[in-house]
Design an enzyme around this catalytic site. Structure first.
Site, mmCIF file in Angstrom:
data_model
loop_
_atom_site.group_PDB
_atom_site.id
_atom_site.type_symbol
_atom_site.label_atom_id
_atom_site.label_comp_id
_atom_site.label_asym_id
_atom_site.label_seq_id
_atom_site.Cartn_x
_atom_site.Cartn_y
_atom_site.Cartn_z
ATOM 1 N N ARG A 188 1.102 -1.358 -0.114
ATOM 2 C CA ARG A 188 -0.036 0.030 -0.101
ATOM 3 C C ARG A 188 1.007 0.984 0.199
ATOM 4 N NH1 ARG A 188 -2.309 4.116 -0.184
ATOM 5 N NH2 ARG A 188 -3.970 5.046 0.728
ATOM 6 N N HIS A 230 2.122 7.332 1.545
ATOM 7 C CA HIS A 230 1.200 8.310 1.525
ATOM 8 C C HIS A 230 0.918 8.929 2.687
ATOM 9 C CE1 HIS A 230 -1.276 4.918 3.176
ATOM 10 N NE2 HIS A 230 -2.059 5.749 3.585
ATOM 11 N N HIS A 256 -2.557 11.496 4.747
ATOM 12 C CA HIS A 256 -3.926 11.981 4.689
ATOM 13 C C HIS A 256 -4.273 12.875 5.955
ATOM 14 C CE1 HIS A 256 -4.321 8.066 6.994
ATOM 15 N NE2 HIS A 256 -3.879 7.384 6.015
ATOM 16 N N GLU A 309 -5.213 7.453 11.407
ATOM 17 C CA GLU A 309 -5.310 5.971 11.128
ATOM 18 C C GLU A 309 -4.955 5.031 12.077
ATOM 19 O OE1 GLU A 309 -3.592 5.095 7.294
ATOM 20 O OE2 GLU A 309 -3.360 3.194 7.790
ATOM 21 N N HIS A 335 3.220 7.270 5.787
ATOM 22 C CA HIS A 335 3.545 6.075 6.140
ATOM 23 C C HIS A 335 3.065 5.055 4.977
ATOM 24 C CE1 HIS A 335 -0.679 7.350 6.949
ATOM 25 N NE2 HIS A 335 -1.053 6.301 6.168
ATOM 26 N N GLU A 345 -10.825 6.313 1.096
ATOM 27 C CA GLU A 345 -9.381 5.789 0.839
ATOM 28 C C GLU A 345 -8.996 6.280 -0.626
ATOM 29 O OE1 GLU A 345 -7.504 3.953 2.905
ATOM 30 O OE2 GLU A 345 -6.356 3.133 1.430
ATOM 31 N N HIS A 390 -25.590 -0.439 28.608
ATOM 32 C CA HIS A 390 -24.720 0.610 29.035
ATOM 33 C C HIS A 390 -24.816 1.747 27.855
ATOM 34 C CE1 HIS A 390 -22.606 -1.574 25.765
ATOM 35 N NE2 HIS A 390 -22.001 -0.468 25.297
ATOM 36 N N HIS A 431 -22.266 5.327 26.361
ATOM 37 C CA HIS A 431 -20.823 5.972 26.395
ATOM 38 C C HIS A 431 -21.026 7.361 26.605
ATOM 39 C CE1 HIS A 431 -19.072 1.765 25.135
ATOM 40 N NE2 HIS A 431 -20.296 1.877 24.440
HETATM 41 MN MN MN Z 1 -3.186 5.696 5.372
HETATM 42 MN MN MN Z 2 -21.196 0.306 23.524
#
Ligand code: MN
Ligand code: MN
Length: 385
Positions: A97, A100, A102, A106, A145, A167, A277, A279
């Protein structure tokens, strides 16, 4: 004759629950309906309108390249997830890959096989490492990377900290130089133009390559080592183990460079569930690795909707909607919970009730004291039957 990997629906499911519903007379897609039994026949507690909270990578466009492929689930596929996007990528042995960068950070989870990553930071400091199944990397926004598969090839999940990521619009080395005048490239390196006669005219993106030599031979020191590790051995982390499953929580407290992504790798045994639950800090983006799940999301105003998930599916829970995830299959359910945050945080229904004056709780729910007494003092995010 069905192929081995196609599940034959045992019988036609019909949207009938007791006295409610009726058979389908018109067009129907039995295999799709069998994958979504709680969508076809929702629990009676479901109510009102919610956005779609499920996308399957099987429905994503596959970008085929010589050496591998990539497919993505972004806000375009799953509009309920504006904060995170995911890419599923496969590289054959040695495939690359390309180099590149961005504008998004990531985060990655290696699903199978292994790969070598390389990074150079703004000080010219370097980091190179080999990443194996169950391990992670994190590349901050803007940092260049590359990823190259080692001898067995690899497949991984990438998560980006913006749902708008694509992408297809990362900044590629070859794309850049294909769109820079040749004489400028020559001047930049103080070399004759002929030295750059063979630069590709189009981007490579994913392309075949030779399996690199052992890491020790491949290393480049740069101006010095990177101050923080860009990789993390999640496979070596000891999970929280409880009756019904295990959890590994990974955020910037253990993986300091990962300042925008926090995650939990959850395993739930058949019949058990990730408890009720919510968050306190972010939307949840889920990736299902194996097994079969059911999730109901409560959205306030009497609204709730139930979805089914299986391997390769993405789930989304908008902040701060409450939910549970139940293993409804007969194998271990394994999935990732991912958040755009430096830290993992959840509040369980059981803990909330346990630590609120019990007379107050009983005045709301008309339950016996014994229910509250039975709640363990320690957090147990997975509940066994
Ligand atoms: Mn990347
Ligand atoms: Mn959750």
């Amino acid at each position: 004759m069905l192929k081995d990997n196609v599940k034959a629906p045992s019988k036609q499911l019909e949207p009938i629950s007791g006295k409610y519903g009726a058979t389908i007379l018109g067009p129907t897609n039995p295999s799709r309906e069998a994958e979504n039994p709680d969508v076809l026949v929702p629990p009676r507690t479901d109510s009102g309108t919610l956005p779609n909270l499920k996308w399957s990578f099987a429905d994503s466009h596959m970008r085929l390249e010589e050496g591998g492929w990539a497919r993505q689930t972004t806000v375009r596929e799953l509009p309920s997830s504006p904060t995170l996007a995911g890419v599923n990528m496969r590289l054959n042995p040695g495939a690359i890959r390309e180099m590149h960068w961005h504008k998004e950070a990531e985060w990655s989870f290696m699903l199978k096989g292994s790969a070598r990553i390389t990074i150079v930071d703004q000080e010219g400091r370097t980091f190179q490492d080999d990443i194996f199944e169950g391990d992670l990397w994190y590349f901050p926004a803007g940092i260049p990377h590359s990823i190259q598969a080692l001898k067995d090839g690899c497949e991984f999940l990438l998560v980006f900290d913006d749902g708008n990521f694509s992408e297809d619009n990362t900044f590629l080395l070859t794309d850049w130089l294909a769109h820079t005048p040749r004489e400028v490239i020559a001047k930049n390196f103080r070399q004759p133009e002929s030295a750059f006669a063979n630069i590709p005219k189009h981007e490579l993106y994913i392309f075949p390559g030779h399996v690199p030599p052992p890491l020790a031979q491949d290393r480049v020191a740069g101006t010095g080592p990177a101050p923080l590790s860009y990789s993390y051995r999640l496979s070596a982390q000891k999970p929280l183990t409880m009756k019904g499953g295990t959890v590994k929580i990974i955020d910037s407290s253990l993986f300091p460079i990962s300042t925008t992504i926090a995650a939990a790798l959850v395993e739930i045994e058949p019949g058990a569930m990730r408890e009720l639950h919510w968050h306190t800090n972010a939307d949840e983006w889920q990736f299902y690795i194996s097994g079969e799940a059911r999730m109901t999301v409560f959205a306030s105003e009497g609204k709730a909707r139930t979805f089914n998930y299986q391997a390769g599916d993405v789930g989304s829970v908008p902040f701060p909607m409450s939910h549970y995830i139940e293993n409804i299959g007969n194998t271990t359910l394994r999935f990732l919970e991912i958040f755009r945050s430096s830290y993992f945080a959840d509040i369980s229904l059981a803990t909330w009730l346990k630590y609120t004056p019990h007379e107050l709780v009983k005045a709301h729910l008309n339950i016996d004291e014994s229910v509250l007494d039975a709640i363990p003092k320690q957090k147990t995010p997975i509940v066994a039957p």
